[in-house]
Design an enzyme around this catalytic site. Structure first.
Site, PDB file in Angstrom:
ATOM      1  N   GLY A 198       0.817  -1.203   0.000  1.00 54.17           N
ATOM      2  CA  GLY A 198       0.000   0.000   0.000  1.00 54.17           C
ATOM      3  C   GLY A 198       0.848   1.248   0.000  1.00 54.17           C
ATOM      4  O   GLY A 198       2.074   1.203   0.195  1.00 54.17           O
ATOM      5  N   PRO A 200       2.355   4.930   1.221  1.00 54.16           N
ATOM      6  CA  PRO A 200       2.837   5.366   2.548  1.00 54.16           C
ATOM      7  C   PRO A 200       1.712   5.993   3.363  1.00 54.16           C
ATOM      8  O   PRO A 200       0.904   6.765   2.851  1.00 54.16           O
ATOM      9  CB  PRO A 200       3.920   6.403   2.207  1.00 54.16           C
ATOM     10  CG  PRO A 200       4.355   6.070   0.816  1.00 54.16           C
ATOM     11  CD  PRO A 200       3.145   5.531   0.126  1.00 54.16           C
ATOM     12  N   GLY A 201       1.685   5.639   4.636  1.00 53.47           N
ATOM     13  CA  GLY A 201       0.715   6.239   5.549  1.00 53.47           C
ATOM     14  C   GLY A 201      -0.635   5.566   5.606  1.00 53.47           C
ATOM     15  O   GLY A 201      -1.541   6.060   6.267  1.00 53.47           O
ATOM     16  N   GLU A 421      -4.540  33.462 -10.918  1.00 50.06           N
ATOM     17  CA  GLU A 421      -5.470  32.595 -10.194  1.00 50.06           C
ATOM     18  C   GLU A 421      -6.894  32.782 -10.683  1.00 50.06           C
ATOM     19  O   GLU A 421      -7.680  31.822 -10.713  1.00 50.06           O
ATOM     20  CB  GLU A 421      -5.380  32.860  -8.685  1.00 50.06           C
ATOM     21  CG  GLU A 421      -4.012  32.604  -8.081  1.00 50.06           C
ATOM     22  CD  GLU A 421      -3.509  31.199  -8.362  1.00 50.06           C
ATOM     23  OE1 GLU A 421      -4.332  30.264  -8.434  1.00 50.06           O
ATOM     24  OE2 GLU A 421      -2.290  31.033  -8.525  1.00 50.06           O
ATOM     25  N   HIS A 424      -7.319  30.547 -13.718  1.00 51.72           N
ATOM     26  CA  HIS A 424      -7.582  29.151 -13.335  1.00 51.72           C
ATOM     27  C   HIS A 424      -9.025  28.978 -12.883  1.00 51.72           C
ATOM     28  O   HIS A 424      -9.714  28.035 -13.291  1.00 51.72           O
ATOM     29  CB  HIS A 424      -6.653  28.741 -12.190  1.00 51.72           C
ATOM     30  CG  HIS A 424      -5.235  28.510 -12.604  1.00 51.72           C
ATOM     31  ND1 HIS A 424      -4.872  27.732 -13.662  1.00 51.72           N
ATOM     32  CD2 HIS A 424      -4.066  28.974 -12.065  1.00 51.72           C
ATOM     33  CE1 HIS A 424      -3.553  27.702 -13.769  1.00 51.72           C
ATOM     34  NE2 HIS A 424      -3.040  28.462 -12.813  1.00 51.72           N
TER      35      HIS A 424
END
Length: 650
Positions: A198, A200-201, A421, A424
């Site tokens: 799996g 990480p974490g 921004e 976007h």
């Protein structure tokens, strides 16, 4: 006994022996003057010597009264070969007596052999220490596995949430250890190995700790990097010692964390084919399923790189089960949040299900970090409980980064960032089928000067062609907004262009989403030091490479033109949104949709989240995977670069 205590006792004993020998050697010399032969003859000629006793070449005696020495004061002198010594002593009236030398044989033996005896004692001490199997000096070949203490804090399956399928697979192992006859009467055999795979974490190590807490058998824990040392053969020796300990304590569990440190492909990458790591892997293969059987020893290993493991290690008979520990769905995230908030006082407005819906793609470690950040900010504001606004603040911090309030931008930089921004945000708002806007800010966060954040309405496991093309258009919206509003463009779109090109290249070469058809071009680039082949094969011709470049260019340019058309048509909305960003610095996604509705009459606001019919498919109004949370390349070929948020502008 503690090794440090035994070492201290040894040095104390050596010190005492040296002191005793020194005192014994100095015995008999107390209150005696050591004279040279010349000084002695001067005293004899001055008739100051009363008597002498000759023992070989050593001569002792006493002085007469008067002179610089007191009466009957003793002296000792070592005499050379002087044939007239006795004659001169008699002429001076000295009383002469002779004795045999009284050398102490034991003392002479100890003084002569003391260094050798000390070395032999130290050698015996270290050999005993090595045989005891502890972590002592020179015990390189002994395993460093730690036997889990029964007195420590136990972790059980109740402390693990979000990975129900993995818990079910592993609980069967625990049941087999506690009731082996239940399975053996039907001919079932206990699995020899379980591989936890799996990202990480996701809780692989936590699951192993839970197995240790549930199973009432010895549990050995070791890391893959603990096997390999600078000395040749140490890794293989430690593997042998580890399984010997397991056989002595069978039935038992052995957990190897990060097994890819020793289990990578043999004969790949740089270097020779007979290095220390490969010897360690060969020994591990033999111990797991070799000529000798290891009945009752179950090996559990964890890795987040199953693609680099050696095929011989993954075959049935060694790792019989492969348990995928994936990122949790909304129900799993809610369960993980409940586990991590057990000891945290929550406010009445906190709804863990809402937080779970807003954090898709989060692993268990991410959610634990989210809860911890929320608790810290609540304590910083001197609250008695953790409120919902603390969780929202923590979520923004984890997703977008920390606000860099000390970074001072010029007015021109703020204006460019605001239009970037806004570009976007508007392309994302006007393009159907994209993720809803969550927040737009020009406050520097992390390494970005501005961030446009989108939150998906559900957990995504695969992406459509139109969705990927829309993401490319959103990425290019920032650069186009700069072109339409500024006299010159900036370097702020560098990361956007790189990600857009990478998406288009994967559409052509990996996902078959181009006019070249459903074909895969070229192998995946893997670092040679991670166990891959040194030479990467080129599976297409030069003419095909030119066609690939043209397709990538076409996809990016078509998406760019769509974004340009939108921003040109609604440039007044772009200007208004940029001005509002310059005024307020941060705008909620709902305010962006409200502004669009006020200026155009169009309503692009996303519908509210709906509760799913099936509990296992529950994921609405959710957050966004970050690039670090990208699905693994070997997870069925459905992974893709994550939507373009957070969007760094530098």
């Amino acid at each position: 006994m503690n090794p440090a205590v035994r070492t201290l006792i040894l040095w104390i004993a050596i010190f005492v022996v040296v002191i005793v020998l020194w005192n014994t050697f100095q015995a008999g010399r107390t209150n005696q003057h050591e004279l040279t032969f010349t000084e002695f003859m001067e005293q004899v000629n001055d008739q100051r010597v009363a008597d002498v006793t000759i023992r070989g070449k050593e001569l002792t005696g006493t002085f007469k009264a008067g002179g610089q020495y007191a009466e009957e004061e003793q002296f000792v002198v070592t005499t050379p070969d002087y044939p007239d010594l006795v004659k001169e002593l008699r002429e001076a009236g000295v009383v002469i007596s002779a004795e045999e030398p009284k050398d102490n044989p034991l003392l002479q033996f100890l003084l002569g052999w003391a260094p050798f005896l000390l070395l032999i004692g130290l050698w015996i001490f270290f050999m005993r220490q090595m045989q005891s199997g502890g972590n002592k000096a020179l015990s390189f070949g002994k395993s460093r596995a730690k036997l889990l203490s029964a007195t420590g804090k136990k972790v059980t399956f109740k402390d693990v949430a979000g990975v129900e399928e993995a818990k079910e697979e592993l609980s069967e192992i625990v049941e087999f250890l506690s009731e082996p006859q239940k399975f053996q009467k039907l001919g079932g055999k206990i699995p020899k190995g379980v591989l936890l795979m799996g990202s990480p974490g996701t809780g692989k190590t936590l699951l192993a700790r839970a197995i240790a807490g549930e199973a009432s058998v010895p549990f050995f824990s070791i890391s893959g990097s603990d096997f390999v040392e600078m000395f040749v053969g140490v890794g293989a020796s430690r593997v042998r010692d580890l399984f010997e300990q397991g056989k002595k304590n069978a039935p038992c569990l052995i957990f190897i964390d990060e097994i890819d440190a020793v289990g990578r492909h043999r004969g790949a990458g740089l270097g020779g084919g007979h290095d220390e790591r490969e010897q360690t892997l060969n020994q591990l293969l033999v111990e797991m399923d070799g000529f000798e059987s290891n009945e009752g020893v179950i090996l559990i290993a964890a890795t987040n790189r199953p693609d680099v493991l050696d095929p011989a290690l993954l075959r049935p008979g060694r790792f019989d089960r492969r348990v995928v520990v994936d990122r949790p769905d909304i129900n799993g995230r809610k369960g993980i949040l409940e586990v991590h908030t057990r000891e945290i006082p929550l406010g009445e407005d906190v709804e863990l299900r809402v937080i779970a819906r807003g954090t898709p793609g989060f692993s268990g470690a991410d959610l634990a970090n989210l809860v911890n950040e929320a608790a810290l900010v609540a304590a910083r504001h001197n609250r008695t409980h953790v409120a919902m606004e603390d969780f929202e603040w923590a979520k923004d911090k984890v997703l977008m980064g920390v606000e860099r309030k000390t970074l001072i931008l010029t007015e021109d930089e703020k204006t460019v960032t605001a239009y970037h921004e806004a570009g976007h945000a508007l392309v994302a708002a006007f393009t159907p089928g994209t993720d809803p806007l969550h927040k737009v800010t020009i406050i520097p966060r992390g390494r970005a000067l501005g961030v446009t954040m989108q939150l998906p309405t559900e957990d995504k496991h695969s992406y459509t062609k139109s969705y990927v093309e829309n993401q490319i258009a959103i990425l290019m919206g920032g650069r186009l907004a700069e072109e339409l509003s500024q006299e010159d463009i900036t370097t702020g779109a560098g990361n956007d262009i790189d990600r857009a090109t990478d998406m288009a290249h994967k559409m052509v070469c990996e996902w078959g989403m181009s006019e070249l058809g459903p074909l895969s071009f070229g192998g995946k680039d893997e670092p040679v030091f991670l166990g891959r082949d040194y030479a990467q094969r080129t599976e297409y011709s030069e003419d095909t490479a030119i066609r690939i470049d043209r397709e990538v260019e076409r996809i990016v340019k078509e998406a760019t033109e769509r974004a340009r058309k939108l921003l040109t048509e609604y440039q007044d909305v772009l200007n208004a949104l940029a001005e509002r960003l310059l005024e307020f610095e941060s705008i909620d996604g709902r305010e962006v949709y409200k502004l669009i509705h006020e200026m155009t009459g169009l309503d692009f606001a996303p519908a509210g989240p709906k509760e799913p019919a099936m509990p296992t498919d529950d994921g609405m109004d959710a957050g966004l995977e970050s690039e670090e949370q990208e699905p693994e390349p070997d997870s069925g070929g459905l992974g893709m670069p994550v939507p373009p948020t957070p969007d760094p502008v530098s």
